[in-house]
Design a protein around this motif. Structure first.
Motif, PDB file in Angstrom:
ATOM      1  N   GLY A  34       0.782  -1.224   0.000  1.00  0.00           N
ATOM      2  CA  GLY A  34       0.000   0.000   0.000  1.00  0.00           C
ATOM      3  C   GLY A  34       0.811   1.269   0.000  1.00  0.00           C
ATOM      4  N   TYR A  35       2.147   1.176  -0.076  1.00  0.00           N
ATOM      5  CA  TYR A  35       3.003   2.357  -0.101  1.00  0.00           C
ATOM      6  C   TYR A  35       3.441   2.664  -1.524  1.00  0.00           C
ATOM      7  N   PRO A  36       3.477   3.916  -1.939  1.00  0.00           N
ATOM      8  CA  PRO A  36       3.079   5.128  -1.210  1.00  0.00           C
ATOM      9  C   PRO A  36       1.558   5.329  -1.161  1.00  0.00           C
ATOM     10  N   ASP A  37       0.850   4.630  -2.040  1.00  0.00           N
ATOM     11  CA  ASP A  37      -0.609   4.590  -2.014  1.00  0.00           C
ATOM     12  C   ASP A  37      -1.017   3.327  -2.755  1.00  0.00           C
ATOM     13  N   ARG A  38      -2.265   2.956  -2.653  1.00  0.00           N
ATOM     14  CA  ARG A  38      -2.700   1.684  -3.234  1.00  0.00           C
ATOM     15  C   ARG A  38      -2.568   1.678  -4.749  1.00  0.00           C
ATOM     16  N   PRO A  60       1.785  -3.291   7.134  1.00  0.00           N
ATOM     17  CA  PRO A  60       1.885  -2.067   7.932  1.00  0.00           C
ATOM     18  C   PRO A  60       1.253  -2.221   9.313  1.00  0.00           C
ATOM     19  N   TYR A  61       1.916  -1.612  10.293  1.00  0.00           N
ATOM     20  CA  TYR A  61       1.496  -1.744  11.688  1.00  0.00           C
ATOM     21  C   TYR A  61       1.809  -0.432  12.401  1.00  0.00           C
ATOM     22  N   THR A  62       1.012  -0.097  13.388  1.00  0.00           N
ATOM     23  CA  THR A  62       1.154   1.185  14.074  1.00  0.00           C
ATOM     24  C   THR A  62       2.297   1.233  15.081  1.00  0.00           C
ATOM     25  N   ILE A  70      12.141   5.869   8.626  1.00  0.00           N
ATOM     26  CA  ILE A  70      11.776   5.823   7.211  1.00  0.00           C
ATOM     27  C   ILE A  70      10.684   4.785   6.975  1.00  0.00           C
ATOM     28  N   ILE A  71      10.861   3.569   7.493  1.00  0.00           N
ATOM     29  CA  ILE A  71       9.850   2.526   7.299  1.00  0.00           C
ATOM     30  C   ILE A  71       8.621   2.826   8.152  1.00  0.00           C
ATOM     31  N   GLN A  72       8.821   3.387   9.342  1.00  0.00           N
ATOM     32  CA  GLN A  72       7.656   3.772  10.150  1.00  0.00           C
ATOM     33  C   GLN A  72       6.777   4.758   9.387  1.00  0.00           C
ATOM     34  N   GLN A  73       7.412   5.762   8.780  1.00  0.00           N
ATOM     35  CA  GLN A  73       6.663   6.765   8.028  1.00  0.00           C
ATOM     36  C   GLN A  73       5.962   6.144   6.825  1.00  0.00           C
ATOM     37  N   ALA A  74       6.657   5.226   6.127  1.00  0.00           N
ATOM     38  CA  ALA A  74       6.057   4.582   4.963  1.00  0.00           C
ATOM     39  C   ALA A  74       4.864   3.729   5.368  1.00  0.00           C
ATOM     40  N   GLY A  75       4.993   3.010   6.473  1.00  0.00           N
ATOM     41  CA  GLY A  75       3.878   2.204   6.951  1.00  0.00           C
ATOM     42  C   GLY A  75       2.695   3.057   7.360  1.00  0.00           C
ATOM     43  N   ALA A  76       2.979   4.168   8.039  1.00  0.00           N
ATOM     44  CA  ALA A  76       1.906   5.080   8.445  1.00  0.00           C
ATOM     45  C   ALA A  76       1.214   5.679   7.221  1.00  0.00           C
ATOM     46  N   GLN A  77       2.000   5.966   6.188  1.00  0.00           N
ATOM     47  CA  GLN A  77       1.422   6.514   4.957  1.00  0.00           C
ATOM     48  C   GLN A  77       0.503   5.492   4.292  1.00  0.00           C
ATOM     49  N   ALA A  78       0.934   4.226   4.282  1.00  0.00           N
ATOM     50  CA  ALA A  78       0.093   3.175   3.704  1.00  0.00           C
ATOM     51  C   ALA A  78      -1.201   3.016   4.497  1.00  0.00           C
ATOM     52  N   LEU A  79      -1.111   3.056   5.825  1.00  0.00           N
ATOM     53  CA  LEU A  79      -2.308   2.940   6.661  1.00  0.00           C
ATOM     54  C   LEU A  79      -3.252   4.114   6.418  1.00  0.00           C
ATOM     55  N   ALA A  80      -2.680   5.318   6.312  1.00  0.00           N
ATOM     56  CA  ALA A  80      -3.509   6.499   6.073  1.00  0.00           C
ATOM     57  C   ALA A  80      -4.172   6.463   4.701  1.00  0.00           C
ATOM     58  N   ALA A  81      -3.516   5.775   3.758  1.00  0.00           N
ATOM     59  CA  ALA A  81      -4.056   5.680   2.395  1.00  0.00           C
ATOM     60  C   ALA A  81      -5.107   4.584   2.260  1.00  0.00           C
ATOM     61  N   HIS A  87      -6.012  -6.003   1.015  1.00  0.00           N
ATOM     62  CA  HIS A  87      -5.071  -5.459   0.035  1.00  0.00           C
ATOM     63  C   HIS A  87      -3.740  -6.197   0.109  1.00  0.00           C
ATOM     64  N   LEU A  88      -3.303  -6.535   1.324  1.00  0.00           N
ATOM     65  CA  LEU A  88      -2.066  -7.315   1.479  1.00  0.00           C
ATOM     66  C   LEU A  88      -2.171  -8.637   0.726  1.00  0.00           C
ATOM     67  N   MET A  89      -3.273  -9.344   0.920  1.00  0.00           N
ATOM     68  CA  MET A  89      -3.453 -10.637   0.257  1.00  0.00           C
ATOM     69  C   MET A  89      -3.506 -10.474  -1.261  1.00  0.00           C
ATOM     70  N   GLU A  90      -4.160  -9.432  -1.733  1.00  0.00           N
ATOM     71  CA  GLU A  90      -4.207  -9.181  -3.173  1.00  0.00           C
ATOM     72  C   GLU A  90      -2.809  -8.881  -3.714  1.00  0.00           C
ATOM     73  N   THR A  91      -2.007  -8.179  -2.930  1.00  0.00           N
ATOM     74  CA  THR A  91      -0.639  -7.866  -3.342  1.00  0.00           C
ATOM     75  C   THR A  91       0.188  -9.130  -3.460  1.00  0.00           C
ATOM     76  N   VAL A  92       0.104  -9.992  -2.462  1.00  0.00           N
ATOM     77  CA  VAL A  92       0.844 -11.260  -2.505  1.00  0.00           C
ATOM     78  C   VAL A  92       0.390 -12.091  -3.703  1.00  0.00           C
ATOM     79  N   ARG A  93      -0.908 -12.151  -3.921  1.00  0.00           N
ATOM     80  CA  ARG A  93      -1.455 -12.939  -5.029  1.00  0.00           C
ATOM     81  C   ARG A  93      -0.956 -12.418  -6.382  1.00  0.00           C
ATOM     82  N   SER A  94      -0.807 -11.112  -6.499  1.00  0.00           N
ATOM     83  CA  SER A  94      -0.336 -10.510  -7.744  1.00  0.00           C
ATOM     84  C   SER A  94       1.146 -10.773  -7.982  1.00  0.00           C
TER      85      SER A  94
END
Length: 275
Positions: A34-38, A60-62, A70-81, A87-94
Motif C-alpha cells: 500500500g506504499y506510497p498509495d494503493r 503495515p502496523y502502528t 523511514i519505514i515507520q513513516q512509509a507504513g503510516a502513509q500506507a495505513l492512512a491511504a 489489500h495485502l493478500m491481493e498484493t501477494v497474489r499478484s
C-alpha cells in the motif's frame, strides 16, 4: 522445550529453497503493502520484483518496534491511504506468479487477524513464508503450528547475543532462512555494517543448514558486495523508500528499480570486481 510439528513446505516455500540452492546470494527487496498509495504500490512492487530475487511485502502496523523512521513513516502513509489486510493478500497474489514472496510483519496484527486465518490466506495467495521480527521462539508454538499446517516458512530474526542452544532452537522452528542483523540499530541505519557480522554468520552456519540473510542498515552496492562474501541474501528496505521519496511520481519507481539492479549486480560480481 516446545515440540513443533514437522515442517512440510508448500510449493512456494520449496521454490524459495530451490532459489537459495541454485543461485548466488539473493537480493530481498522490502516495501510495505500500500506504499506510497494503493494505486502506485503494485506497480512499484512489480518493478522491484523484476530487479530483485525476493520481494518482502510489509504488513503495515502502528507500532513497528524494529523499524526506523523511514519505514515507520512509509507504513503510516500506507495505513492512512487505506491499507487493509485484504489489500495485502491481493498484493501477494499478484506478485507470487513472478517472484518469491515473503510477508514481513509483527505478531500483534497477525494474532488479531487470526493465526489460522492468516496462515491459510497467505499460503493460498502464494506466499513462501512470513518474517516475524518480534516473535519469541518460546511463544511461537501456536503460529508455527498454523504455518506448518499450510506449508509456510517462518523466518526469525536472530540476535548475536543469543546462546548457541537458543540459536539451535530458533533454527529448528525456522524455515526459508535466518535473518541476521547487519547493524545494531533499527532499519534505515546508514553507517557501516557490523564488524562482527561475518563471524556471526559463520557461527550460525555451524548450528544450522538454513540460509542466512543479512539486513537492517544495508543500502549500498558496496555493502551488498561485502555481504556476497559470506551471506546468502542481502535484505534492503529503507533505501528503496528513500528512492521513492527523493524522486516524485514515476521517477521514484524507476529510481527504486535501478537501485535494486545495482544491488543485485554487486551481489553477483566477485568481491574484487564489485569494490
Amino acid at each position: 522445550m516446545p515440540v513443533h510439528p514437522p515442517h512440510a513446505p508448500g510449493r512456494a516455500a520449496l521454490a524459495l529453497d530451490a532459489a537459495f540452492r541454485a543461485r548466488g546470494p539473493l537480493l530481498a527487496a522490502y516495501l510495505p503493502a500500500g506504499y506510497p498509495d494503493r494505486a502506485t504500490s503494485l506497480d512499484l512492487l512489480h518493478q522491484l520484483a523484476l530487479a530483485s530475487d525476493v520481494v518482502e511485502v510489509g504488513w503495515p502496523y502502528t507500532d513497528p518496534m524494529m523499524d526506523g523512521p523511514i519505514i515507520q513513516q512509509a507504513g503510516a502513509q500506507a495505513l492512512a491511504a487505506g491499507f487493509t489486510v485484504r489489500h495485502l493478500m491481493e498484493t501477494v497474489r499478484s506478485l507470487a506468479p513472478v517472484t518469491h514472496v515473503l510477508v514481513m510483519g509483527y505478531y500483534q496484527p497477525l494474532y488479531r487477524y487470526g493465526l489460522r486465518r492468516a496462515a491459510k490466506e497467505l499460503a493460498a495467495a502464494g506466499a513462501a513464508g512470513v518474517i516475524l521480527p518480534d516473535l519469541n521462539i518460546d511463544e511461537a508454538g501456536p503460529w508455527l503450528a498454523e504455518a506448518r499446517r499450510v506449508g509456510l516458512h517462518t523466518v526469525f530474526v536472530v540476535a548475536p547475543t543469543a546462546s548457541d542452544e537458543r540459536l539451535r532452537r530458533i533454527a529448528a522452528g525456522a524455515g526459508g532462512m535466518l535473518y541476521a542483523p547487519a547493524t545494531s540499530g533499527v532499519t534505515g541505519t546508514t553507517g557501516s555494517l557490523s564488524a562482527s557480522l561475518p563471524s556471526f554468520v559463520h557461527r550460525l552456519r555451524t548450528l544450522t543448514s538454513l540460509p542466512v540473510g543479512a539486513g537492517i542498515g544495508v543500502s549500498r552496492p558496496e555493502q551488498a558486495a561485502r555481504l556476497r562474501q559470506f551471506a546468502d541474501a542481502a535484505i534492503v528496505g529503507s533505501a528503496f523508500i528513500r528512492a521513492v521519496q527523493d524522486n516524485p511520481g514515476r521517477a521514484g519507481i524507476a529510481a527504486a528499480a535501478q537501485l535494486a539492479g545495482e544491488l543485485r549486480q554487486a551481489l553477483r560480481l566477485p568481491a574484487v570486481a564489485a569494490a
